[in-house]
Structure formats: structure tokens, C-alpha cells
Design a protein around this motif. Structure first.
Motif, PDB file in Angstrom:
ATOM      1  N   ALA A   1      81.534  68.810  70.121  1.00  0.00           N
ATOM      2  CA  ALA A   1      81.474  67.635  69.417  1.00  0.00           C
ATOM      3  C   ALA A   1      80.889  67.884  68.004  1.00  0.00           C
ATOM      4  CB  ALA A   1      80.542  66.545  70.023  1.00  0.00           C
ATOM      5  N   VAL A   2      80.100  68.576  67.907  1.00  0.00           N
ATOM      6  CA  VAL A   2      79.494  69.058  66.490  1.00  0.00           C
ATOM      7  C   VAL A   2      80.475  69.965  65.704  1.00  0.00           C
ATOM      8  CG1 VAL A   2      77.454  70.460  65.257  1.00  0.00           C
ATOM      9  CG2 VAL A   2      77.099  69.088  67.415  1.00  0.00           C
TER      10      VAL A   2
ATOM     11  N   LYS B   1      83.254  67.567  64.511  1.00  0.00           N
ATOM     12  CA  LYS B   1      82.978  66.649  63.520  1.00  0.00           C
ATOM     13  C   LYS B   1      82.781  67.387  62.162  1.00  0.00           C
ATOM     14  CE  LYS B   1      79.900  65.356  60.770  1.00  0.00           C
ATOM     15  NZ  LYS B   1      79.073  66.161  59.839  1.00  0.00           N
ATOM     16  N   GLU B   2      82.324  68.631  62.172  1.00  0.00           N
ATOM     17  CA  GLU B   2      82.190  69.397  61.036  1.00  0.00           C
ATOM     18  C   GLU B   2      83.534  69.438  60.505  1.00  0.00           C
ATOM     19  OE1 GLU B   2      79.354  69.172  59.679  1.00  0.00           O
ATOM     20  OE2 GLU B   2      77.788  69.113  60.923  1.00  0.00           O
TER      21      GLU B   2
ATOM     22  N   ILE C   1      86.248  68.029  61.015  1.00  0.00           N
ATOM     23  CA  ILE C   1      87.185  66.909  60.201  1.00  0.00           C
ATOM     24  C   ILE C   1      86.320  66.470  58.898  1.00  0.00           C
ATOM     25  CG2 ILE C   1      87.284  64.225  60.506  1.00  0.00           C
ATOM     26  CD1 ILE C   1      87.361  64.936  63.471  1.00  0.00           C
ATOM     27  N   ASP C   2      85.195  66.530  58.897  1.00  0.00           N
ATOM     28  CA  ASP C   2      84.450  66.379  57.655  1.00  0.00           C
ATOM     29  C   ASP C   2      84.778  67.421  56.544  1.00  0.00           C
ATOM     30  OD1 ASP C   2      82.664  64.942  56.255  1.00  0.00           O
ATOM     31  OD2 ASP C   2      80.726  65.809  57.142  1.00  0.00           O
TER      32      ASP C   2
ATOM     33  N   ARG D   1      88.499  66.727  55.167  1.00  0.00           N
ATOM     34  CA  ARG D   1      88.597  65.786  54.439  1.00  0.00           C
ATOM     35  C   ARG D   1      88.390  65.664  53.027  1.00  0.00           C
ATOM     36  NH1 ARG D   1      87.721  61.103  58.457  1.00  0.00           N
ATOM     37  NH2 ARG D   1      89.407  61.405  59.788  1.00  0.00           N
ATOM     38  N   ASP D   2      87.595  67.016  52.452  1.00  0.00           N
ATOM     39  CA  ASP D   2      86.952  67.179  51.300  1.00  0.00           C
ATOM     40  C   ASP D   2      88.012  68.127  50.693  1.00  0.00           C
ATOM     41  OD1 ASP D   2      85.470  67.496  49.022  1.00  0.00           O
ATOM     42  OD2 ASP D   2      83.842  68.856  50.054  1.00  0.00           O
TER      43      ASP D   2
ATOM     44  N   ASP E   1      76.714  72.506  52.829  1.00  0.00           N
ATOM     45  CA  ASP E   1      77.000  70.875  53.144  1.00  0.00           C
ATOM     46  C   ASP E   1      76.484  70.595  54.498  1.00  0.00           C
ATOM     47  OD1 ASP E   1      78.276  68.743  52.515  1.00  0.00           O
ATOM     48  OD2 ASP E   1      79.775  69.022  53.994  1.00  0.00           O
TER      49      ASP E   1
ATOM     50  N   GLU F   1      73.279  67.619  55.091  1.00  0.00           N
ATOM     51  CA  GLU F   1      72.695  66.764  55.922  1.00  0.00           C
ATOM     52  C   GLU F   1      71.417  66.284  55.531  1.00  0.00           C
ATOM     53  OE1 GLU F   1      73.828  65.753  59.276  1.00  0.00           O
ATOM     54  OE2 GLU F   1      75.192  67.384  59.813  1.00  0.00           O
TER      55      GLU F   1
ATOM     56  N   ARG G   1      71.313  63.975  52.512  1.00  0.00           N
ATOM     57  CA  ARG G   1      72.048  62.855  52.668  1.00  0.00           C
ATOM     58  C   ARG G   1      71.428  61.888  53.569  1.00  0.00           C
ATOM     59  NH1 ARG G   1      76.528  66.020  52.405  1.00  0.00           N
ATOM     60  NH2 ARG G   1      76.656  66.218  54.257  1.00  0.00           N
ATOM     61  N   GLY G   2      70.344  62.283  54.513  1.00  0.00           N
ATOM     62  CA  GLY G   2      69.458  61.621  55.374  1.00  0.00           C
ATOM     63  C   GLY G   2      70.170  61.605  56.654  1.00  0.00           C
ATOM     64  N   THR G   3      71.326  62.392  56.910  1.00  0.00           N
ATOM     65  CA  THR G   3      72.031  62.056  58.397  1.00  0.00           C
ATOM     66  C   THR G   3      71.508  62.942  59.138  1.00  0.00           C
ATOM     67  OG1 THR G   3      73.398  63.945  57.538  1.00  0.00           O
ATOM     68  CG2 THR G   3      74.289  61.624  57.222  1.00  0.00           C
TER      69      THR G   3
ATOM     70  N   LEU H   1      70.941  62.411  63.665  1.00  0.00           N
ATOM     71  CA  LEU H   1      71.366  63.493  64.526  1.00  0.00           C
ATOM     72  C   LEU H   1      70.461  64.351  65.427  1.00  0.00           C
ATOM     73  CD1 LEU H   1      74.105  64.977  65.069  1.00  0.00           C
ATOM     74  CD2 LEU H   1      73.238  66.838  63.024  1.00  0.00           C
TER      75      LEU H   1
ATOM     76  N   ARG I   1      65.792  71.433  51.105  1.00  0.00           N
ATOM     77  CA  ARG I   1      65.766  70.019  51.136  1.00  0.00           C
ATOM     78  C   ARG I   1      67.072  69.227  50.557  1.00  0.00           C
ATOM     79  NH1 ARG I   1      60.162  66.854  51.233  1.00  0.00           N
ATOM     80  NH2 ARG I   1      59.978  68.166  49.299  1.00  0.00           N
TER      81      ARG I   1
ATOM     82  N   GLY J   1      71.857  57.036  57.483  1.00  0.00           N
ATOM     83  CA  GLY J   1      72.298  58.427  58.120  1.00  0.00           C
ATOM     84  C   GLY J   1      74.008  58.513  58.699  1.00  0.00           C
TER      85      GLY J   1
ATOM     86  N   ARG K   1      82.389  60.814  54.819  1.00  0.00           N
ATOM     87  CA  ARG K   1      84.016  61.131  54.684  1.00  0.00           C
ATOM     88  C   ARG K   1      84.357  60.598  56.153  1.00  0.00           C
ATOM     89  NH1 ARG K   1      82.352  65.918  51.516  1.00  0.00           N
ATOM     90  NH2 ARG K   1      81.692  66.946  53.166  1.00  0.00           N
TER      91      ARG K   1
ATOM     92  N   TYR L   1      80.930  60.226  67.095  1.00  0.00           N
ATOM     93  CA  TYR L   1      80.316  61.329  67.038  1.00  0.00           C
ATOM     94  C   TYR L   1      78.980  61.256  67.955  1.00  0.00           C
ATOM     95  CZ  TYR L   1      77.679  65.546  65.003  1.00  0.00           C
ATOM     96  OH  TYR L   1      76.998  66.711  64.514  1.00  0.00           O
TER      97      TYR L   1
END
Lengths: 414, 294
Positions: free
Chosen positions: A13-14, A17-18, A20-21, A24-25, A225, A230, A233-235, A239, A322, B99, B103, B112
């Protein structure tokens, strides 16, 4: 769902997702995939075409050439190609210290009133006639360089004729006099190395360098990235609250970065082989490298171990930062740390190479690739580079897993 | 700390999370000091406090993102006390910054997290549709979150937090940036989580909202739990007529300034000190002078 299956599911899953992300860039995609794909065809196919067409264009320049000598009817004038050139004769100027002193001609050469001035002066040495010459030109001007090239070509032809004439006068055969030692037969036939082996040897001088530097550079952006990005961007906080342990997270991200990096390297190597095949198809002497199956497998193993080490190390360093800016400042110098040993490794003699070279990080993989590309398989060397690379890769992975367990991973500059 | 209430439903079986003498230090800073709390199933607990009070640190300790410097955090699972990490299977989180991956679409962001919870995509999709419907958000699920307003991002994060049907929902300023209708929808969802037996921990600056939503309010100030009770109990204890006055009364001492740069590395700290000017330019007034002028 079994424990192992659950782990695999989360890691996948990780990684998914990475990827796909990443895809897209489009900017990163161009930098990591498209550029390596076109760089070698551009360098090996398009550049020669460009150089050829530019040379042709230069030969059509309307040049202004001046020949200065004591008399207008020197034999040289007959050898100078008059196509697309305005050739005029002048007397040698008075008051110059020597032929190379521009003297009164300085300004017209500098201001491109003429593209080049050939000065010729007849002299005598050991009872023979000789000619001293100089060419006044602006070496930063393309037309002056083209004019100089044509003058030098004409001078060489004239010189050959003068030598032949002198030899004839003395009843000497120019061919036997000037070429008493010659290659017998076809020079290419005497080389027992096949065209493919020769290509492999030539490529071994720069393919390892490309693989090493591109693995490091292409992994840098996605590593940053997926970690510092992460955090910035505070994601990361959301996670880390999910039921995934840090090692699974590291593994998922590592797989994604390694796949991206491998795709970039593979694209570059494929493009390189395409360019080489193109050149080989137009050449009798240059071929496509011939590699045995075991050599190909060893090459992949060397690259894989190197990638494990580099990607894990980059993820570990990037996750400490950071922000992406901080991570970029940390990882930028790391590329130099890889590039330098990689460059040094290109100059180490493979013949009788000492075993310890195969224990030094980066250098070991570079030397391994060089050996493999020349189809040299030495068991002791394989043990050394594979063993040391595996240890470095494991150490880097361990370091990365420790960094991923840091408590401050949830902190961001925002 | 003044423990104002003895929770009526506070028998051991209904307890979900217990913090025993928990302290958290970052370098020389004590972010939280000797916190004793028990969170019960079915509670909506409001964490209220100013900036730097220690709310985020407390939330992160509850999630297991931070390890306490002293004390213990115990998760009381269905089958007895379990490691805190196991609680994450039953935890939904909406962090303050939402969070989200910009994209990815809203659904991809949600998927996810449901995948990390081991939920099949079809099951997650059905639940997502149900939640999106409750938040009037169904039409936005296929859009990338890059262009989302703060409210849309907040709704996505809330759906993501609820899509795996958690027992514990942890919300950090969940209605920040939402319009009145959307904020009401979120509060309604929070109520539904509680009604279905879930526990909600609701961190907010807004006392009015805390009063409206929460059964119990914990006031944190300067790393200490200053009060813990229902809104009525807090007002009764402080002899104030509204919660805002009660809060002011309980946090009357000056708020500390949290020196975030204390967390930077040694070399970075030396370098920063070398390059940071120690004085304001001579033509600028000092803060004291500005205050005098006023």
C-alpha cells in the motif's frame, strides 16, 4: 489475514501510493525518466549530425584570406582552396619584429576586416630553401578558425609536395624513404578481440560511472519527497498514527524509490545501448557489447546491492530533515561523496588489482561493473565486492530503520 | 491538578486509556508534567488549552507517537491491557494540518489509510460513500485535493479518520475553516461516533464549541492538567457564570513561551547564535517603548 500477509499488504500500500504520487508529478518524471532516456541518443546520434552539419555550414563561409610574402607567385597559392574565399596577396609589411608580430595588421584582424593573414618568408638553411610562416587570426572567431583550418590544410599539402620534390631530385623514393616501417596486412584483422568485446571494454570506462551517479541522483528527489516532504507537508503524523510499523513504512518507501531509480538507470542504459547499436550499424569496427548471461546477472546484482545501500542511506538522511530544503542541503554533498570515488575507480588498473579495492564502498561496485563489462569473472573478486556491498547495504538499511524510529519524525517546520 | 469529577461510569472495565504520572521532556523543556488521566469508552473529551499548553504533546502520547519520559500510558483493549501500538487499529486521527497528499484524489487519500488498516477497497468505498453523504461531500471524492478549500480538506480528513470505523477518534481543531453548516455536520458525526460506543478526543481552542460538543473538558495549561470535568462542574468549581471565565480563572498565570529552537541540533544552534543579531536596529523601538507609547 495472516501476520506476514498483513505486513506485505501494508508495504505494498505504501509503495503503490508513493509510485502514484510520483507519477503524478510530471516535473520529477521528466527529470528522472525522460532525460536519462534521451541523453545518450542525443549525445551519440544527434550531436554528430549537428557537428557534421555545422562543419558543412562553416565550409560555406565567405572567407577573407590575405597571403603576405615577398613575391606574389609563390607555389603555395595553387594549394589554397579558393571556393567561398576571397584570397588576396600583399607584400610583407615592413618594420615587424618577426612573422608573428601583428604590427600594422593588428586592428584589421581584430576587427575582422580579414579572417586570417598568412605570412610567408623564404629562407635558406643547410643550403636548402625553407619557408617560415605564421597565421594572424582571432582564435575566438569561428570564421577566423575556419580560415586558419583551410590555410593549414593547404600548407600541409604544399609541404608534402616540397618533400616529394626534394626526394625526387635526390633519386629517393618518397614512399620507402618516408614509410620504412609499415603495418603488414589489415590492422583490424590482427586484433583478436571481437567488436563486441572491444565495445564492452570501451563502455566499461563510463557505464559504471553513469550507473553509480544516476542511481544516486535519481533516488535523491523521490527520497526527499517521501520523507522530508511528508514532514514538511504535515502528512507524516497522520501516517504514523496508522497501524503500520516504521520498518514497514521504510520498506514501502524504499521499494518505491528503488523502483523509480532502477527505472531511471534502466532507461539510461537502454538508451545507451540503442545509441551504441545505431553507431555499430554504421561502423565496421565498433560492435554491441557481448555479455554472457552470468555477467548480466552479476551486473544486476551489483547494481541492486548498490541501490539498496544508496537509497536506504538517502532515505535515512532525508528523514532526519524537517523540510525539503534541509534535506536537499544534506543530500547534495552526498552525490559528490559518490561521484569522487566513482571517478577514481575508473583509473584503477584492473590487471592485478589488489583485493582491498573491492572492499571500499562505491569503488567496489564500480570495479565490479568494469570487470563484468569486459567479461572478466574472478570468483575471489565477486566474493569480496558482493560480501562487502551486502554488509554496507545492511548497515545502511539498519541506519535507515533507526532514523525512521525517531520520535521527532512527526515534527514539521509548519 | 484538580480532579473535579469522579466519572460515574469510571469502573475499570469501561476505561479505554489510562495515563499514570505521565511527563514528557524535550531537552530541558518539560512539555507535560505528571499527567494522570483516564479516558472512558463513549466519552467525548475536549482538550482545551492555549498555544504551547501541551495539547499536541498529550495527543501524541495517547497515539503512541511519543514515549513518555516518566509514567505510563496503558491501553485497555477488549482482551485486557494491550500495548499502545495495538490501539492504532482502532484509532482515527484528524491532525490540525489535515495531512492530505495533494497529488492524490480525496478517495485515494482515504483508500491509502483504509489499506493500511487492512480493509478491502470495496468495503472502504461503501463506508466512504456513507460518510461523504453525511458531510455532503460525495461529488468531491474523485477530485485531487490540491485545489481543495480548508473546509473540503477537513472533510476529507474526517472521512479518512472514520472510514475504518474506529473506536477512538482523535480530532485536532476539526471544525477550523468549516462553514456553519459543515461544522454542524461534523459535530453530528462526532455525536454518532459516541452513540455507537466510540470515544472522541476533541482538541480545540474554542470553548463554546467544546461546551456544545463535549461531555467532559480537560483544561491544559503550561504542561499541566488544570481541570477535568463537565462544563457545568468547571463553572461550579470556579464559581464563574460561563466556561470562558472559568477557563481564564483556571489559567490565570502567564503562559510559558515554548522555545521550539531548543529542539535543533548543536551545530545548528551555534551557527544560528553566531548569525542572529542580538540587538534591534537603533532606529527601531524596543517592545517596552512601544507598550509605553500605547
Amino acid at each position: 489475514m495472516s501476520k506476514l500477509k498483513g505486513r506485505m499488504f501494508r508495504v505494498r500500500a505504501v509503495a503503490t501510493k508513493e509510485l502514484i504520487d510520483f507519477v503524478r508529478d510530471w516535473r520529477t518524471l521528466i527529470a528522472v525518466i525522460l532525460i536519462p532516456l534521451i541523453i545518450f541518443p542525443l549525445l551519440f546520434i544527434a550531436l554528430p549530425f549537428l557537428l557534421e552539419s555545422q562543419a558543412e555550414e562553416r565550409s560555406e563561409f565567405e572567407l577573407r584570406i590575405v597571403v603576405q610574402s615577398e613575391s606574389e607567385d609563390t607555389d603555395f597559392m595553387a594549394y589554397l582552396d579558393g571556393d567561398n574565399a576571397n584570397i588576396t596577396w600583399e607584400e610583407l609589411p615592413a618594420g615587424i619584429a618577426n612573422l608573428s608580430d601583428p604590427g600594422p595588421d593588428y586592428s584589421r584582424v581584430r576587427e575582422h576586416g580579414v579572417n586570417a593573414i598568412l605570412r610567408l618568408e623564404e629562407g635558406v638553411e643547410d643550403n636548402s630553401t625553407i619557408w617560415n610562416y605564421s597565421i594572424l587570426r582571432d582564435s575566438t572567431d569561428e570564421m577566423a578558425n575556419e580560415a586558419t583550418k583551410r590555410i593549414v590544410t593547404a600548407l600541409n599539402t604544399w609541404e608534402e609536395q616540397l618533400i616529394e620534390a626534394t626526394l625526387d631530385e635526390n633519386d629517393l623514393n618518397p614512399n620507402t624513404t618516408l614509410n620504412p616501417i609499415r603495418w603488414g596486412g589489415d590492422i583490424d584483422a590482427s586484433d583478436v578481440a571481437t567488436a563486441g568485446e572491444q565495445a564492452g571494454f570501451a563502455l566499461s570506462l563510463f557505464i559504471p560511472l553513469i550507473v553509480a551517479t544516476w542511481t544516486a541522483t535519481s533516488a535523491m528527489q523521490p527520497s526527499i519527497d517521501m520523507t522530508a516532504g511528508e514532514r514538511e507537508r504535515g502528512t507524516m503524523e497522520a501516517l504514523l498514527c496508522a497501524p503500520i510499523n516504521r520498518f514497514e513504512l521504510l520498506l514501502g518507501k524504499w521499494i518505491a524509490v528503488a523502483l523509480i531509480s532502477a527505472t531511471g538507470v534502466l532507461a539510461q542504459v537502454c538508451a545507451l545501448f540503442f545509441a551504441i547499436s545505431f553507431i555499430a550499424s554504421n561502423s565496421d569496427t565498433f560492435g554491441v557489447p557481448e555479455l554472457s548471461l552470468s555477467a548480466i546477472l552479476l551486473m544486476f546484482m551489483a547494481i541492486l546491492l548498490f541501490a539498496i545501500m544508496v537509497v536506504a542511506f538517502q532515505l535515512a538522511l532525508a528523514v532526519r530533515s524537517r523540510s525539503t530544503k534541509e534535506a536537499g542541503s544534506t543530500l547534495g554533498p552526498m552525490i559528490i561523496a559518490i561521484l569522487f570515488p566513482a571517478m577514481f575507480a575508473q583509473f584503477i588498473n584492473l590487471e592485478g588489482v589488489e583485493g582491498y579495492w573491492f572492499l571500499i564502498p562505491v569503488v567496489n561496485v564500480l570495479l565490479a561493473l568494469r570487470e563484468i563489462l569486459t567479461n572478466t569473472i574472478i570468483f575471489e573478486h565477486i566474493i569480496l565486492w558482493a560480501g562487502s556491498s551486502l554488509i554496507y547495504a545492511l548497515l545502511a538499511a539498519y541506519y535507515a530503520s533507526r532514523q525512521f524510529n525517531r520520535e521527532d519524525l512527526v515534527d514539521s517546520i509548519n | 491538578m484538580k480532579q473535579l469529577i469522579q466519572n460515574a461510569a469510571g469502573d475499570f472495565l469501561s476505561a479505554l486509556l489510562t495515563l499514570n504520572g505521565v511527563s514528557k521532556h524535550f531537552g530541558h523543556i518539560e512539555a507535560l508534567s505528571r499527567v494522570d488521566l483516564t479516558l472512558n469508552r463513549g466519552d467525548i473529551v475536549g482538550l482545551v488549552g492555549g498555544n504551547g499548553a501541551g495539547k499536541t504533546t498529550l495527543l501524541r502520547l495517547m497515539c503512541g507517537l511519543y514515549q513518555p519520559t516518566d509514567g505510563t500510558v496503558v491501553y485497555h483493549g477488549e482482551n485486557g491491557d494491550r500495548p499502545l501500538v495495538e490501539m492504532r487499529n482502532h484509532l482515527g486521527v484528524v491532525p490540525e494540518g489535515t495531512g492530505l497528499y495533494h497529488r492524490l484524489t480525496a478517495w485515494e487519500n482515504i483508500r491509502y489509510h483504509t489499506r493500511l488498516h487492512g480493509i478491502e477497497d470495496e468495503v472502504a468505498w461503501k463506508k466512504t460513500l456513507q460518510l461523504a453523504d453525511a458531510l455532503s461531500f460525495t461529488g468531491e471524492l474523485g477530485r485531487p485535493t490540491r485545489g481543495f478549500s480548508r473546509g473540503m480538506r477537513q472533510k476529507t480528513a474526517i472521512i479518512r479518520a472514520l472510514a475504518h470505523s474506529p473506536d477512538i477518534l482523535l480530532l485536532d481543531e476539526p471544525t477550523g475553516g468549516l462553514d456553519v453548516t459543515s461544522a454542524r455536520e461534523v459535530r453530528s458525526l462526532v455525536g454518532q461516533v459516541r452513540d455507537s460506543g466510540g470515544t472522541v478526543i476533541y482538541s480545540t481552542h474554542h470553548l463554546a464549541e467544546a461546551q456544545q460538543v463535549c461531555d467532559r473538558i480537560i483544561i491544559i495549561h503550561n504542561g499541566e492538567v488544570r481541570a477535568d470535568g463537565s462544563p457545568d462542574e468547571l463553572m461550579r468549581y470556579t464559581e464563574e457564570k460561563n466556561l470562558e471565565d472559568a477557563y481564564v480563572s483556571l489559567t490565570a498565570d502567564a503562559a510559558r513561551i515554548f522555545d521550539d529552537v531548543d529542539t535543533e541540533g548543536k551545530i545548528a544552534k551555534i551557527w544560528r547564535k553566531l548569525l542572529t543579531p542580538r540587538r534591534l536596529p537603533s532606529n527601531m523601538s524596543s517592545p517596552e517603548e512601544v507598550n509605553e507609547d500605547e
